[in-house]
Design an enzyme around this catalytic site. Sequence first.
Site: not given
Length: 404
Positions: A61-62, A65, A157
């Site tokens: 997930h990170e 980004h 987010d």
Amino acid sequence: MRVGRVFGVPLYLNASILLLAVLIIVLYGELAGQRLQLSPLGGYLVGAGFVVSLLGSVLLHELGHALTARRFGIGVRGITLELLGGYTEMDRDAPSPRVDLLVSLAGPAVSAVLGAIAVAATLALPDRTVADQLAFQLAASNIIVAVFNILPGLPLDGGRALRAVIWAVTRNRHAATEVAGWAGRVLAVGTAPLVAVLYAVDVLSLLALPLTALVALTLWHGAGQPIRMSRIGRRLPLVDLARLARPAFAVPTGTPLAEAQRRAAEAATNQPVTGAAPADHLVTGAVPADGGAPDSAGPSGAARGTNAALLVTDSAGRPVAVVDPAAAAAVPEARRPWLAVDAVARSVADLPTLPVDTDGERVLERVQAHPAAQYLVTAGEDVVGILHIADLARLLEPHRKMNT
């Protein structure tokens, strides 16, 4: 604790991750053991496997980004995994609403894809097996992460996406950040009744209540930082280093501290209020002693004497050090005539520099990237003043209580 790099991005583990691991291994391990009729050890091993899978999901997930940010030229300082998930630290803000929107949605998009893959795996695997149980938990956790993170409020987010949309419409990033921050605080407050309802209908257990309360508290505090930064951002146009920097009074190396302070006070008192000081003595333009913004006429001689920074020069007149005001103040007055300024000074090589024409946005970026108590304000190769971080803080947050 730094554990390595992933795609060139430094990866850190916060100590709180140990608490998360213990909770999942014990609570989920017992649940999985009962459901799959495993021994206690087998259940705990399944729990440990879920911890690894969950951390892997959060990391991906990170990375969504981080890699998206790098795609648009934004540097990534690192990814940190912690109790409530993780966060990606970038070296600057997104340059446009479009980039901000894409970077913010990349993480939830990765979680949604992982959730969909895990759902497909759950449907394909035999029921009541270890693989099926892990796939089901990964599906549930990734879908929950995707849905929760898309909620429209900072620091989530979805809050960044909301900010990007408002920014695009209003052309005002600071106002958009504040609106998204307050939306995050509304979400935090709304968490309490939602948790109560979920507990009442047996969706959440009693053990889940402290964790959800922690989530709400984290949301509240996490929303506070962008609200604060948006207010600071509105005052950045007020930053004028030529006026905000304290005047620098040059004294030769080896000068006794008491004599240096006397000379600086005398020169400031005798200096005309509106006149420019000689370059080799006193440079005017300090913030007033009360911490307010300087007026158009400039500070008085008394104010300059109070705020003047002592610049230590070598035999050729080159600046070599700046007296630390806190260290100088700590020296008993009886010792000051016998102590050279060098003993309470910091080398100019250790101080970050700021060109005198740097605008407020760049000043804040420099301060965030290189935290320090003092900064050399320069014009070409000349030191024209010393910026004290406390003066900058008072200008940007005039109503905030600070230690001086």
